[in-house]
Motif scaffolding. Structure first.
Motif, mmCIF file in Angstrom:
data_model
loop_
_atom_site.group_PDB
_atom_site.id
_atom_site.type_symbol
_atom_site.label_atom_id
_atom_site.label_comp_id
_atom_site.label_asym_id
_atom_site.label_seq_id
_atom_site.Cartn_x
_atom_site.Cartn_y
_atom_site.Cartn_z
ATOM 1 N N LYS A 154 -44.972 44.821 14.422
ATOM 2 C CA LYS A 154 -44.495 44.231 13.173
ATOM 3 C C LYS A 154 -43.048 44.609 12.908
ATOM 4 N N ASP A 155 -42.679 45.853 13.252
ATOM 5 C CA ASP A 155 -41.298 46.298 13.073
ATOM 6 C C ASP A 155 -40.349 45.483 13.937
ATOM 7 N N TRP A 156 -40.744 45.231 15.176
ATOM 8 C CA TRP A 156 -39.889 44.461 16.082
ATOM 9 C C TRP A 156 -39.714 43.019 15.589
ATOM 10 N N VAL A 157 -40.780 42.464 15.022
ATOM 11 C CA VAL A 157 -40.688 41.097 14.469
ATOM 12 C C VAL A 157 -39.695 41.076 13.304
ATOM 13 N N LEU A 158 -39.804 42.063 12.418
ATOM 14 C CA LEU A 158 -38.889 42.126 11.274
ATOM 15 C C LEU A 158 -37.457 42.394 11.721
ATOM 16 N N LEU A 159 -37.289 43.213 12.755
ATOM 17 C CA LEU A 159 -35.950 43.470 13.291
ATOM 18 C C LEU A 159 -35.330 42.186 13.833
ATOM 19 N N GLY A 160 -36.157 41.401 14.531
ATOM 20 C CA GLY A 160 -35.667 40.130 15.050
ATOM 21 C C GLY A 160 -35.291 39.173 13.931
ATOM 22 N N PHE A 161 -36.118 39.148 12.877
ATOM 23 C CA PHE A 161 -35.830 38.270 11.741
ATOM 24 C C PHE A 161 -34.563 38.713 11.017
ATOM 25 N N SER A 162 -34.389 40.025 10.857
ATOM 26 C CA SER A 162 -33.183 40.546 10.225
ATOM 27 C C SER A 162 -31.947 40.181 11.040
ATOM 28 N N GLY A 163 -32.068 40.277 12.371
ATOM 29 C CA GLY A 163 -30.956 39.891 13.238
ATOM 30 C C GLY A 163 -30.645 38.412 13.127
ATOM 31 N N ILE A 201 -28.939 39.998 -3.850
ATOM 32 C CA ILE A 201 -29.986 40.971 -3.532
ATOM 33 C C ILE A 201 -30.811 41.286 -4.781
ATOM 34 N N MET A 202 -30.136 41.427 -5.916
ATOM 35 C CA MET A 202 -30.853 41.722 -7.146
ATOM 36 C C MET A 202 -31.822 40.591 -7.497
ATOM 37 N N ILE A 203 -31.354 39.351 -7.368
ATOM 38 C CA ILE A 203 -32.216 38.204 -7.658
ATOM 39 C C ILE A 203 -33.390 38.164 -6.682
ATOM 40 N N GLY A 204 -33.092 38.348 -5.389
ATOM 41 C CA GLY A 204 -34.144 38.305 -4.373
ATOM 42 C C GLY A 204 -35.188 39.377 -4.569
ATOM 43 N N CYS A 205 -34.746 40.574 -4.922
ATOM 44 C CA CYS A 205 -35.702 41.668 -5.106
ATOM 45 C C CYS A 205 -36.523 41.490 -6.384
ATOM 46 N N TYR A 206 -35.964 40.789 -7.352
ATOM 47 C CA TYR A 206 -36.760 40.489 -8.540
ATOM 48 C C TYR A 206 -37.856 39.482 -8.193
ATOM 49 N N VAL A 207 -37.481 38.453 -7.408
ATOM 50 C CA VAL A 207 -38.444 37.417 -7.034
ATOM 51 C C VAL A 207 -39.522 37.981 -6.113
ATOM 52 N N LEU A 208 -39.107 38.796 -5.119
ATOM 53 C CA LEU A 208 -40.052 39.276 -4.109
ATOM 54 C C LEU A 208 -40.801 40.531 -4.535
ATOM 55 N N TYR A 209 -40.091 41.469 -5.158
ATOM 56 C CA TYR A 209 -40.681 42.774 -5.437
ATOM 57 C C TYR A 209 -40.839 43.067 -6.922
ATOM 58 N N LYS A 210 -40.439 42.108 -7.787
ATOM 59 C CA LYS A 210 -40.545 42.263 -9.238
ATOM 60 C C LYS A 210 -39.762 43.477 -9.741
ATOM 61 N N GLU A 211 -38.679 43.815 -9.039
ATOM 62 C CA GLU A 211 -37.840 44.930 -9.470
ATOM 63 C C GLU A 211 -36.882 44.438 -10.552
ATOM 64 N N MET A 218 -32.346 42.906 2.451
ATOM 65 C CA MET A 218 -33.642 43.207 1.847
ATOM 66 C C MET A 218 -34.688 43.563 2.907
ATOM 67 N N VAL A 219 -34.636 42.886 4.043
ATOM 68 C CA VAL A 219 -35.526 43.239 5.150
ATOM 69 C C VAL A 219 -35.180 44.639 5.653
ATOM 70 N N GLY A 220 -33.887 44.904 5.745
ATOM 71 C CA GLY A 220 -33.439 46.212 6.201
ATOM 72 C C GLY A 220 -33.880 47.329 5.283
ATOM 73 N N GLN A 221 -33.946 47.042 3.986
ATOM 74 C CA GLN A 221 -34.387 48.052 3.030
ATOM 75 C C GLN A 221 -35.768 48.574 3.389
ATOM 76 N N ARG A 222 -36.645 47.671 3.821
ATOM 77 C CA ARG A 222 -38.003 48.074 4.185
ATOM 78 C C ARG A 222 -38.028 48.814 5.519
ATOM 79 N N LEU A 223 -37.199 48.375 6.452
ATOM 80 C CA LEU A 223 -37.245 48.950 7.793
ATOM 81 C C LEU A 223 -36.642 50.351 7.867
ATOM 82 N N THR A 279 -32.934 48.990 -5.057
ATOM 83 C CA THR A 279 -32.828 47.828 -4.173
ATOM 84 C C THR A 279 -31.550 47.862 -3.379
ATOM 85 N N LEU A 280 -30.470 48.267 -4.037
ATOM 86 C CA LEU A 280 -29.177 48.264 -3.374
ATOM 87 C C LEU A 280 -28.896 49.575 -2.657
#
Length: 304
Positions: A67-76, A109-119, A169-174, A293-294
């Motif tokens: 799963k990490d490799w998939v997310l790394l590829g998506f981030s790239g 990033i702030m908007i995205g994290c509000y939509v995805l993570y409700k931050e 945002m993907v990188g934040q998780r990884l 988030t940031l």
């Protein structure tokens, strides 16, 4: 943050970093190579510079899950899309307009994290967001009076900003599960591969470029990346993340000055108004206290 002092005064290092990242747009403007080629070699050469220092992270690489490799590829892939759109924007609009819009990355990033993570963010941060977005409207309005190409460039820059926000945002998780250096290296290599595939499918040549272009490819990897973003990352051990993050306000200013001196680019009244509003909005946003988030900026190089 470490209490010890760096061997060189922090203000001087920050000035060096701002000047370095401000040259990114200038190098791109000087190049006549396709944006996908510029992006591919910038990331490839940066990866080659990083590889000799990657050995201590080999164990962490083998411990990564599928799963990490998939997310790394998506981030790239998102990083490659960012470079493709943002570098492409500079072929249509001014350095100032493109970099001022790119400075909106924390807002995306702030908007995205509000939509995805409700931050949620503070009222002050949201106010800064509104001011910055209003300033972007002014920049676009000013560019409409110049030519349709300028507006196209603005739209490409907005798309590139959205793409890099997803990448971050993907990188934040990884980076919570792996060393940030390893993350950056793998993502840079992944993005280089994405660019290579894109260039093959689009029939864009890999090597048919004059020496000047190869020099620019190397400069893009060394100056804005090593002496810019990687330097900022290193400074995190000496100063706060918020202090370093304020350098995002320095790039559009530095890039605009360099574009005036080296490219002869000028701004009209509406563009200046929009730019000042964007910078003021971002200042309010960043000083209001950025959410965790940031915090990814502590460990990831910025994309511009």
């Amino acid at each position: 943050m470490n209490a010890k002092k760096p061997p060189v005064p922090v203000p001087l290092l920050m000035l060096i970093g701002i000047v370095a990242i401000s040259f990114s747009s200038i190098f791109i403007k000087w190049s006549s190579a396709p944006a996908s080629v510029q992006g591919m070699y910038r990331l490839l050469f940066t990866s080659l510079l990083m590889l000799p220092f990657a050995r201590p992270y080999s164990g962490a690489a083998f411990a990564l899950r599928r799963k990490d490799w998939v997310l790394l590829g998506f981030s790239g892939m998102m990083l490659a899309l960012h470079f493709l759109l943002w570098m492409g924007s500079l072929k249509f609009t001014s350095v100032a307009s493109s970099t001022m819009i790119m400075a909106l990355e924390p807002v995306f990033i702030m908007i995205g994290c509000y939509v995805l993570y409700k931050e949620k963010s503070t009222l002050s941060a949201i106010t800064g967001l509104g001011i910055a977005i209003f300033g972007t409207v002014f920049i676009g309005w000013g560019d409409i009076g110049l030519s349709p190409d300028n507006v196209k460039g603005d739209l490409l820059s907005i798309g590139g900003t959205a793409a890099v926000a997803v990448h971050m945002m993907v990188g934040q998780r990884l980076v919570s599960r792996m060393p940030s250096y390893l993350y950056s290296l793998i993502v840079f290599i992944s993005a280089s591969i994405v660019f290579a595939v894109y260039n093959v499918l689009a029939g864009i040549p890999f090597f048919d470029y004059p020496p000047k272009e190869w020099g620019i490819f190397v400069l893009l990897a060394v100056v804005p990346t090593v002496f810019g973003h990687i330097l900022f990352n290193w400074l995190m051990q000496y100063v706060s993340a918020t202090t370093v993050s304020m350098n995002i306000l320095g790039e559009p200013v530095g890039a605009s000055i360099l574009a005036f001196l080296l490219l002869g680019e000028k701004l009209n009244g509406l563009q200046w108004t929009g730019g000042l509003l964007v910078m003021a909005g971002l200042a309010v946003y960043l000083y209001a206290g950025r959410k965790k988030t940031l915090g990814i900026e502590d460990s990831l190089p910025s994309a511009s």
